[in-house]
Design an enzyme around this catalytic site. Structure first.
Site, short mmCIF file in Angstrom:
data_model
loop_
_atom_site.label_atom_id
_atom_site.label_comp_id
_atom_site.label_asym_id
_atom_site.label_seq_id
_atom_site.Cartn_x
_atom_site.Cartn_y
_atom_site.Cartn_z
N LYS A 29 0.83 -1.21 0.00
CA LYS A 29 0.00 0.00 0.00
C LYS A 29 0.87 1.27 0.00
O LYS A 29 0.63 2.20 -0.77
CB LYS A 29 -0.92 -0.03 1.22
CG LYS A 29 -1.99 1.04 1.24
CD LYS A 29 -2.86 0.85 2.48
CE LYS A 29 -3.93 1.90 2.58
NZ LYS A 29 -4.66 1.80 3.84
N ASP A 328 1.27 -1.16 11.87
CA ASP A 328 -0.03 -1.59 11.36
C ASP A 328 -0.35 -3.04 11.71
O ASP A 328 -1.48 -3.49 11.49
CB ASP A 328 -0.09 -1.43 9.84
CG ASP A 328 -0.21 0.03 9.42
OD1 ASP A 328 -0.82 0.81 10.18
OD2 ASP A 328 0.29 0.38 8.35
#
Length: 450
Positions: A29, A328
């Site tokens: 990402k 994350d």
């Protein structure tokens, strides 16, 4: 390239049997966002393969289109014809970033030095998230900020006639802040300097160099990094840019394979950049069988295939200095810890308070709903595991529109005694649209919840 809102879609996962097979996760990402930003800014053509086509990344591409870049999908590739450094156009209308925190913060940096006004908007979740950490250094460069509420979306920025280069010491471990300042430096005369006391993911530095920017990095004996960027240089398109697989997406499949008895899974093309492998390191300390096979370079980044087998895990203490390399992944680590022998203590988690949700509070609430013994502190989480998964599950998790909360607890349901449901799975598409399909390909079961 259109944004949309969807009705909530509750989803449930349940224990079914061993997971097996070979899968490839979507592109990273962070690198995908930057591919659109740098490709759209560079002179000439960039051809990108492996791009993550989640809604967050598409929002960044849409913004670059609004400022003059030509971006088209051709077969498996994205073709980007950039405008050239310093030549972005004032956008018609607002830039709508949906739920994309990385996209909006990096684009604010990129546009900060331009002598025009840009308005940024986002969805309800993004509009609650603080932007001040990026806006503060931009103000030092001469950028004006207009916001209805203190440094939150919607807001407008206007660049100065000529931006001032700064030397900026990043006050927290944040790749987004570092990157925003460096991107602002691209259209600023002179040398912009970022001092990073704790190293964070370094994709911006690597990719800036790959696109032809003059950037240097020095690390002193104590680990403090000084990054210098020469402004107003030429950026050139990259003819064949390959995006490696996203380690944050791979994390869910890795943990699923470790927790479900009998599982044997290979995850291909995973990014192994040392600034992103904190979870793999932690899981190995916990006793996980994770083998990196066929290591290689792709797009200037280290990549490997991960061979993961079901493993008996034990609790560990995860030191605070590891947080930047796995920020994350803490939600899914907390799920892994729920099945480990003993206690797992995670420290240095203050950054989780300002993610898509207060992610630390959301993880703790999800653990509670599913019978996991835990303690939550201001910047730490302690989880006491139950290796056989007995008594775990049965809860409904409030995701707070946070894709990583949704995916983490759906992984829990694959290994726990009772099914686990989440109140909404629609936002998973923002980062990992293939998630449900890949779980089912490996033999897991996901189904609509009441």
């Amino acid at each position: 390239m259109t944004g949309h809102a969807a009705a909530p879609r509750p989803l449930q996962s349940r224990r079914k049997g061993a997971l097996s097979g070979r899968v490839r996760v979507p592109g990273d990402k962070s690198i995908s966002h930057r591919a659109f930003l740098f490709g759209g800014l560079a002179a000439g053509r960039t051809r990108v393969t492996g791009l993550l086509e989640g809604e967050d990344v598409i929002a960044t591409g849409r913004a670059m289109r609004q400022m003059g870049a030509r971006i088209e999908r051709e077969g498996e590739a994205w073709i980007i014809d950039g405008v050239g450094n310093g030549a972005l156009l004032e956008p018609d209308g607002v830039l709508d970033f949906g739920n994309a925190g990385t996209g909006v913060r990096l684009t604010m940096g990129l546009l900060g030095p331009y002598d025009f006004t840009t308005t940024f908007v986002g969805d309800a979740s993004l509009s609650r998230r603080p932007m001040g950490r990026v806006l503060d250094p931009l103000r030092q460069m001469g950028v004006q900020v207009l916001a209805r509420s203190k440094d939150r979306l919607p807001l407008s920025i206007r660049g100065p006639r000529v931006a001032a280069p700064i030397e900026y010491r990043v006050p927290m471990a944040s790749a987004q802040v570092k990157s925003a300042v460096l991107l602002a430096g691209l259209n600023t005369p002179g040398v912009t300097t970022v001092i990073e006391p704790v190293m964070t993911r370094d994709h911006t530095e690597r990719m800036l160099e790959g696109f032809g920017a003059k950037v240097s990095v020095e690390t002193d004996a104590s680990g403090i990094r000084t990054i210098r960027l020469e402004g107003q240089g030429e950026l050139k398109g990259v003819p064949d840019f390959v995006v490696p697989g996203d380690p944050s997406s791979a994390a869910f499949l890795v943990v699923a394979a470790l927790l479900v008895p009998g599982s044997d899974v290979v995850i291909e093309n995973a990014l192994m950049n040392p600034t992103r492998t904190g979870l793999i390191e932690t899981l190995r300390e916990m006793g996980a069988s994770i083998e990196a096979v066929n290591p290689r370079l792709s797009g200037g980044e280290e990549v490997a295939d991960l061979h993961v087998r079901h493993s008996a895990l034990r609790g560990v203490t995860v030191p605070p200095e590891r947080a930047p390399s796995m920020i994350d992944e803490y939600p899914v680590l907390a799920v892994a810890a729920a099945f480990a022998e003993g206690e797992t203590l995670m420290q240095g988690l203050d950054e989780l308070r300002v993610k898509e949700s207060d992610r630390l509070a959301a993880v703790a609430a999800g653990l509670k709903a599913n019978g996991v013994v835990h303690e939550e502190g201001e910047d730490w989480l302690r989880v006491t595991g139950r290796p056989d998964g007995s008594g775990l599950g049965g809860g409904r998790v409030e995701t707070h529109l946070d894709h990583r909360i949704a995916m983490s607890f759906l992984i829990m349901g694959l290994a726990s005694q009772h099914p686990v449901s989440v109140d909404d799975a629609t936002m998973i598409a923002t980062s990992f649209p293939e998630f449900e399909g890949l779980i089912e390909t490996l033999g897991g079961e996901l189904q609509p919840a009441e």
